[in-house]
Design a protein around this motif. Structure first.
Motif, PDB file in Angstrom:
ATOM      1  N   ARG A  83       1.789   1.719  -3.506  1.00 56.72           N
ATOM      2  CA  ARG A  83       0.612   1.987  -4.332  1.00 56.72           C
ATOM      3  C   ARG A  83       0.131   3.430  -4.186  1.00 56.72           C
ATOM      4  NH1 ARG A  83      -2.365  -1.539  -2.142  1.00 56.72           N
ATOM      5  NH2 ARG A  83      -1.869  -3.233  -3.590  1.00 56.72           N
ATOM      6  N   SER A  84       0.107   3.942  -2.974  1.00 54.21           N
ATOM      7  CA  SER A  84      -0.510   5.248  -2.745  1.00 54.21           C
ATOM      8  C   SER A  84       0.392   6.239  -2.027  1.00 54.21           C
ATOM      9  CB  SER A  84      -1.805   5.080  -1.933  1.00 54.21           C
ATOM     10  OG  SER A  84      -1.534   4.437  -0.698  1.00 54.21           O
TER      11      SER A  84
ATOM     12  N   GLU B 132       0.825  -1.209   0.000  1.00 55.13           N
ATOM     13  CA  GLU B 132       0.000   0.000   0.000  1.00 55.13           C
ATOM     14  C   GLU B 132       0.861   1.262   0.000  1.00 55.13           C
ATOM     15  OE1 GLU B 132      -3.143   2.468  -0.242  1.00 55.13           O
ATOM     16  OE2 GLU B 132      -3.132   0.287  -0.526  1.00 55.13           O
TER      17      GLU B 132
ATOM     18  N   PRO C 236      -4.666  -4.048  -7.719  1.00 56.59           N
ATOM     19  CA  PRO C 236      -4.642  -3.836  -6.267  1.00 56.59           C
ATOM     20  C   PRO C 236      -4.719  -5.120  -5.454  1.00 56.59           C
ATOM     21  CG  PRO C 236      -6.746  -3.157  -7.216  1.00 56.59           C
ATOM     22  CD  PRO C 236      -5.841  -3.418  -8.352  1.00 56.59           C
TER      23      PRO C 236
ATOM     24  N   ARG D 217      -1.048  -0.373  -8.534  1.00 55.27           N
ATOM     25  CA  ARG D 217      -2.296   0.374  -8.739  1.00 55.27           C
ATOM     26  C   ARG D 217      -3.191  -0.344  -9.745  1.00 55.27           C
ATOM     27  NH1 ARG D 217       1.204   5.757  -9.558  1.00 55.27           N
ATOM     28  NH2 ARG D 217       1.596   6.260  -7.359  1.00 55.27           N
TER      29      ARG D 217
END
Length: 412
Positions: free
Chosen positions: A274-275, A271, A383, A380
């Motif tokens: 990803r973000s 995560e 997910p 992304r």
């Protein structure tokens, strides 16, 4: 082989590292993504360790971070020229093992100066749109292949391979030839076949250079020909391009696949990539580089004179092998829990995944760019990405200078 070595000395053109006893293989072996425990034991007890070989050829393994930096930075005390260990053979000769990694100053200095401006972060930024486009196409291909697809084949290999081909200006027929060699040249278990792959790859490059002498292309090879003309020979240019090529895709391909394995172990780490912010992604990438150290050992060094290295006697002509994977897990540098993956780690000094000193990997910034692009885009796009098989079933390389995994089936 042992009788021949004792009689004539070491000739790497006819040598198989698989012949070595277990006491000398451990620097190139791993358990999953981790170095074998023996490496940490040696670093703690004997950071300049004489490898036990069944013949009289002194090789000293350095696994301490500070001593590793000392050796890698000392081009006055050590030589990178390995050609004296190659005899005549049908597969490879001393002429096939040039390039930046095995070249000493002043030739190394001149060759590196030619290409260094192309690998600064500012100059490489022009490649960012092309890298993003390649990544998008390869993620499309992964999705089209469906769950269970091989991430190594669909993404990890083609992203850096296509990028480095574009950078050098290699034509498509050259790319097809190169893709056949792959990791064979780094496989220590295949003996002279690895050097045969080196020789064959150099031959393809020489043929490409001969063509571009007549009609220079838009890539780096063509630019060097236009700028340097006959002041750089075909052999030197082939060695230069070979080092850029092999250092620019096989290592990054291994990092992508192994990095995905590591990130998927902890949803919080995935995560974060990803973000997370660009700064957070940068920290994850640097920790992956340290933790994985896919280039397991640096180019061998040969002592130019008798010297004392960490209280250990090294004589002129002895080989010194720096374990990058061992040095990067030295607690004196990495801090607490050096065998763990911690994206928030603050090491006391920089990692050695790209080496150090005059021979530090010239493509370090390009590799970082590719990792910073492909890992967030992959996580992304998918997910719920997961390994399609348990990690224990993956085919990791058994003994290789550049570590990696043969296939990486994934699902989402």
């Amino acid at each position: 082989m042992l009788r021949r070595i004792r009689r004539k000395g070491v000739d790497l053109s006819n040598f198989s590292f698989a012949f070595l006893p277990g006491t000398a293989r451990f620097p190139l072996q791993r358990t999953g993504t981790d170095p074998v425990p023996r490496l940490a034991e040696v670093r703690a007890a004997d950071p300049v360790h004489r490898l036990q070989l069944p013949f009289d050829f002194p090789v000293h393994l350095v696994s301490d971070h500070a001593l590793a930096r000392e050796v890698l930075a000392d081009h006055e005390g050590y030589s990178n020229d390995i050609r004296h260990l190659f005899g005549a053979s049908d597969t490879v000769s001393a002429d096939d093992v040039g390039g930046l990694g095995f070249t000493d100053p002043p030739l190394h200095t001149r060759l590196r100066r030619i290409v260094t401006p192309e690998f600064t972060r500012r100059r490489l930024l022009r490649l960012q749109p092309a890298i993003e486009e390649v990544v998008t196409r390869r993620l499309d291909a992964l999705e089209a292949a469906g769950p269970g697809a091989d991430l190594a084949r669909e993404v990890s290999f083609p992203v850096p391979f296509t990028t480095i081909c574009e950078l050098l200006g290699l034509q498509y027929e050259d790319r097809d030839a190169f893709s056949r060699f792959g990791g064979q040249r780094f496989d220590a278990t295949v003996g002279s076949a690895a050097f045969g792959a080196v020789s064959a790859q150099r031959q393809v490059l020489l043929e490409a250079i001969v063509r571009q002498r007549k009609d220079p292309g838009a890539g780096l090879i063509g630019e060097i020909i236009r700028n340097e003309g006959d002041t750089i020979t075909d052999v030197d240019l082939a060695g230069l391009a070979d080092g850029i090529f092999t250092g620019g895709y096989e290592t990054t391909a291994g990092m992508i696949s192994l990095g995905v394995i590591v990130l998927l172990r902890d949803p919080a780490h995935a995560e974060l990539v990803r973000s997370g912010t660009p700064e957070q992604v940068d920290r994850v990438v640097e920790e992956l580089l340290r933790y994985l150290s896919v280039v397991q050992v640096a180019f061998p060094r040969f002592a130019k004179r008798d010297t004392d290295l960490g209280g250990h006697r090294v004589r002129a002509g002895d080989a010194v092998l720096v374990s990058l994977s061992g040095a990067n897990r030295d607690p004196a540098s990495a801090g607490a829990d050096p065998d763990g993956f911690d994206p928030f780690r603050i090491p006391t000094s920089g990692h050695l995944a790209f080496g150090h000193g005059a021979h530090r990997c010239i493509g370090a910034e390009l590799a970082r760019m590719e990792l910073r692009t492909v890992l967030p885009a992959l996580l992304r796009r998918f997910p719920h990405l997961a390994l399609a098989v348990p990690q224990e079933e993956l085919a990791f390389r058994r003994m290789s200078f550049v570590y990696g995994v043969g296939e990486l089936p994934v699902t989402w």
